[in-house]
Scaffold this motif. Sequence first.
Motif, PDB file in Angstrom:
ATOM      1  N   ARG A 179      11.757  -7.588 -45.352  1.00  0.00           N
ATOM      2  CA  ARG A 179      10.651  -6.720 -44.920  1.00  0.00           C
ATOM      3  C   ARG A 179       9.741  -6.267 -46.055  1.00  0.00           C
ATOM      4  N   ASN A 180      10.237  -6.292 -47.295  1.00  0.00           N
ATOM      5  CA  ASN A 180       9.475  -5.716 -48.401  1.00  0.00           C
ATOM      6  C   ASN A 180       9.404  -6.691 -49.571  1.00  0.00           C
ATOM      7  N   PHE A 181       8.375  -6.513 -50.390  1.00  0.00           N
ATOM      8  CA  PHE A 181       7.985  -7.501 -51.403  1.00  0.00           C
ATOM      9  C   PHE A 181       7.671  -6.806 -52.716  1.00  0.00           C
ATOM     10  N   ALA A 182       7.838  -7.534 -53.824  1.00  0.00           N
ATOM     11  CA  ALA A 182       7.427  -7.047 -55.143  1.00  0.00           C
ATOM     12  C   ALA A 182       6.568  -8.113 -55.815  1.00  0.00           C
ATOM     13  N   TYR A 183       5.401  -7.709 -56.341  1.00  0.00           N
ATOM     14  CA  TYR A 183       4.506  -8.651 -57.018  1.00  0.00           C
ATOM     15  C   TYR A 183       5.122  -9.076 -58.360  1.00  0.00           C
ATOM     16  N   PRO A 184       5.253 -10.378 -58.639  1.00  0.00           N
ATOM     17  CA  PRO A 184       5.699 -10.790 -59.974  1.00  0.00           C
ATOM     18  C   PRO A 184       4.749 -10.257 -61.045  1.00  0.00           C
ATOM     19  N   TYR A 185       5.319  -9.686 -62.088  1.00  0.00           N
ATOM     20  CA  TYR A 185       4.554  -9.101 -63.199  1.00  0.00           C
ATOM     21  C   TYR A 185       3.635  -7.964 -62.734  1.00  0.00           C
ATOM     22  N   ALA A 186       3.828  -7.489 -61.499  1.00  0.00           N
ATOM     23  CA  ALA A 186       2.949  -6.458 -60.925  1.00  0.00           C
ATOM     24  C   ALA A 186       1.498  -6.910 -60.936  1.00  0.00           C
ATOM     25  N   SER A 187       1.279  -8.220 -60.877  1.00  0.00           N
ATOM     26  CA  SER A 187      -0.062  -8.780 -60.947  1.00  0.00           C
ATOM     27  C   SER A 187      -0.598  -8.969 -59.529  1.00  0.00           C
ATOM     28  N   GLY A 206       4.088  -2.440 -56.736  1.00  0.00           N
ATOM     29  CA  GLY A 206       3.483  -2.659 -58.040  1.00  0.00           C
ATOM     30  C   GLY A 206       4.379  -2.068 -59.113  1.00  0.00           C
ATOM     31  N   LEU A 207       3.827  -1.850 -60.304  1.00  0.00           N
ATOM     32  CA  LEU A 207       4.575  -1.242 -61.410  1.00  0.00           C
ATOM     33  C   LEU A 207       3.615  -0.464 -62.298  1.00  0.00           C
ATOM     34  N   GLY A 208       4.133   0.579 -62.937  1.00  0.00           N
ATOM     35  CA  GLY A 208       3.380   1.276 -63.964  1.00  0.00           C
ATOM     36  C   GLY A 208       2.444   2.358 -63.483  1.00  0.00           C
ATOM     37  N   GLU A 209       2.593   2.807 -62.228  1.00  0.00           N
ATOM     38  CA  GLU A 209       1.690   3.838 -61.708  1.00  0.00           C
ATOM     39  C   GLU A 209       2.404   5.163 -61.475  1.00  0.00           C
ATOM     40  N   VAL A 210       3.578   5.302 -62.093  1.00  0.00           N
ATOM     41  CA  VAL A 210       4.318   6.561 -62.096  1.00  0.00           C
ATOM     42  C   VAL A 210       4.656   6.880 -63.547  1.00  0.00           C
ATOM     43  N   ARG A 211       4.521   8.144 -63.950  1.00  0.00           N
ATOM     44  CA  ARG A 211       4.615   8.526 -65.348  1.00  0.00           C
ATOM     45  C   ARG A 211       6.034   8.395 -65.912  1.00  0.00           C
ATOM     46  N   THR A 212       6.136   7.774 -67.073  1.00  0.00           N
ATOM     47  CA  THR A 212       7.325   7.811 -67.925  1.00  0.00           C
ATOM     48  C   THR A 212       6.812   7.807 -69.356  1.00  0.00           C
ATOM     49  N   ARG A 213       7.727   7.873 -70.312  1.00  0.00           N
ATOM     50  CA  ARG A 213       7.259   7.813 -71.705  1.00  0.00           C
ATOM     51  C   ARG A 213       6.813   6.401 -72.077  1.00  0.00           C
ATOM     52  N   PHE A 214       7.011   5.455 -71.170  1.00  0.00           N
ATOM     53  CA  PHE A 214       6.628   4.071 -71.425  1.00  0.00           C
ATOM     54  C   PHE A 214       5.272   3.718 -70.811  1.00  0.00           C
ATOM     55  N   GLY A 215       4.572   4.682 -70.236  1.00  0.00           N
ATOM     56  CA  GLY A 215       3.246   4.366 -69.731  1.00  0.00           C
ATOM     57  C   GLY A 215       2.745   5.318 -68.675  1.00  0.00           C
ATOM     58  N   CYS A 216       1.434   5.248 -68.447  1.00  0.00           N
ATOM     59  CA  CYS A 216       0.729   6.009 -67.415  1.00  0.00           C
ATOM     60  C   CYS A 216       0.920   7.526 -67.588  1.00  0.00           C
ATOM     61  N   GLU A 217       0.535   8.014 -68.762  1.00  0.00           N
ATOM     62  CA  GLU A 217       0.707   9.432 -69.050  1.00  0.00           C
ATOM     63  C   GLU A 217      -0.081  10.322 -68.097  1.00  0.00           C
ATOM     64  N   GLU A 218      -1.173   9.790 -67.547  1.00  0.00           N
ATOM     65  CA  GLU A 218      -2.009  10.586 -66.636  1.00  0.00           C
ATOM     66  C   GLU A 218      -1.484  10.579 -65.205  1.00  0.00           C
ATOM     67  N   CYS A 219      -0.437   9.808 -64.917  1.00  0.00           N
ATOM     68  CA  CYS A 219       0.086   9.680 -63.553  1.00  0.00           C
ATOM     69  C   CYS A 219       1.068  10.797 -63.221  1.00  0.00           C
ATOM     70  N   GLU A 220       1.343  10.940 -61.949  1.00  0.00           N
ATOM     71  CA  GLU A 220       2.363  11.880 -61.488  1.00  0.00           C
ATOM     72  C   GLU A 220       3.751  11.310 -61.771  1.00  0.00           C
ATOM     73  N   ASP A 231       0.516  -1.633 -49.361  1.00  0.00           N
ATOM     74  CA  ASP A 231       0.317  -2.948 -49.975  1.00  0.00           C
ATOM     75  C   ASP A 231       0.363  -2.900 -51.494  1.00  0.00           C
ATOM     76  N   ASN A 232       0.634  -1.711 -52.073  1.00  0.00           N
ATOM     77  CA  ASN A 232       0.800  -1.589 -53.530  1.00  0.00           C
ATOM     78  C   ASN A 232       1.500  -0.274 -53.828  1.00  0.00           C
ATOM     79  N   THR A 233       2.775  -0.193 -53.441  1.00  0.00           N
ATOM     80  CA  THR A 233       3.496   1.061 -53.628  1.00  0.00           C
ATOM     81  C   THR A 233       3.704   1.324 -55.110  1.00  0.00           C
ATOM     82  N   ALA A 234       3.613   2.599 -55.486  1.00  0.00           N
ATOM     83  CA  ALA A 234       3.648   2.991 -56.894  1.00  0.00           C
ATOM     84  C   ALA A 234       5.088   3.064 -57.411  1.00  0.00           C
TER      85      ALA A 234
END
Length: 505
Positions: A179-187, A206-220, A231-234
């Motif tokens: 039922r669910n899918f993940a984009y390779p490389y989040a591309s 997708g990937l990289g749209e939730v804040r961690t110390r590894f990226g997306c400092e401006e994200c929640e 179609d692009n879950t964070a």
Amino acid sequence: MAGIKGAPAPITVAGVVTVVVVIALLAAAVVRIYFSLLPGAQTAYVPPFEAHPVVRDVDPYLPGDATHYEAPPPRAQVAPVPGQTVVSLTFDDGNASDTLAAKMLADRGMVGTFFISSGSIGKPGYLSYDGLRTVAALGHEIGGHTVNHLDLTAMPLEEAQREVCLDRSTLTEWGFNVRNFAYPYASEGPEIRKAAMDCGYNSARGLGEVRTRFGCEECEPAAVLPPATLDNTAAPAPVTVEWTLDDLKESVRAAQPAGGWVQLTFHSVCTKDCDYFGVNQGVLAEFLTWLQGQAQAGSTVVRPVEEVVGGPVQPAVAGPARSPRLIGTGNALLNPGLDVAGGPAAELPPNAKALGSLPTCWQVEAYGSHQAEFGASPLANTGDAAVSLRMQGYVNGEAKLMPSMDLGHCAPPVAAGRQYTLEASYKSTAMPQFTVYYRVGRGVWVYWTSSKFFPASDSFTRAQWVTPPVPPGATAISFGLGLVQNGDLVTDDYALTETAGVHAG
């Protein structure tokens, strides 16, 4: 009894066989030299064919009962509780260590989501088909991750649709509820997102749209529930060897004050010699035990993606039809003269490099211990371009240029039982040979056979070879004229045509 000194040795069967073999080898060498010296000769000498083994297992990576499995029923959606933190533990690609990860979760009463690239199943380093069944039997969700784990934005849209749809169709045919899918490389992009939904998926990660110390400092620190875009879950950036146990814990702690959804993305589980996308088994075990305690406290729960997204198990979608090109009316290859340049070479084998771009609809294939360097050659046989190969440091293996082994855009279709003539113009300091692969219905490419060697040549000559009959179940073939020894090779003007009649090879 001792022999008589000076008497002639008795004639034996072994001696006769040895003499016959030597005579045959000398004759073959004479014929080879004769043909190579013919004035104006345009076609290299093709030695007599040896018998080719019968292909008894067209898909050697898959058992015969792959369609006889019935996965546990899908889990129902669970309505989000305001302020609650939902953690989804996801594992990408279908690595062999997924069985270990699945057991580690199950031992703690947790259910995860395993996004599977179906084309990898059964291959070295990946889940076997029985291993995939084991993961599902432990109650975990099976999701889609394309057939070949390629960047979907770097190929024609129809080919991307085939990658997504065929992966889901194959997993569905095997008996899994997908039922669910993940984009390779989040591309991804708007067209790729639509393709995922059109293939029958309920969500795509997708990937990289939730804040961690590894990226997306401006994200929640967590995605909202219910998901804002299906179609692009964070999700946070993927877990790598740089993540510590504290990083894993913090990805949950940061979300707990306000709640929300945290999809953690793992790849392989390792005990030593972890690659970049590996997670140490001990670290993962400690994190899961800690997470189990958080769940028992009540404010945090662990759920697979299907319980967060919900929705029905939709029918499998075939995707775009494969290439309608018919062999039998001429050269079936696209860009056979190598004159149309493509983009930069992507995902080259580790022992190969390309100087500049490769021709459109062509790829590099290399394996073994050596260094293979490909580049554009100004010494074309016809047209404006040819491709050179320099093999150095050869120990074993092979390297060649060949039509892209895709799902339908570039790879020429074939019919089972038919034979095909392979051709290429070449000049070489070493003896090249054709190597042939075929594609099966689920999109996997399998090594098939190789030709005899062609003689080295300091001017362009034509290599020509007829394949054995195509095995039942094969839908396309790809081939290359390559090297299995140190040397320089330039190739141009490839051709693939159907061969009438029955040929020994």
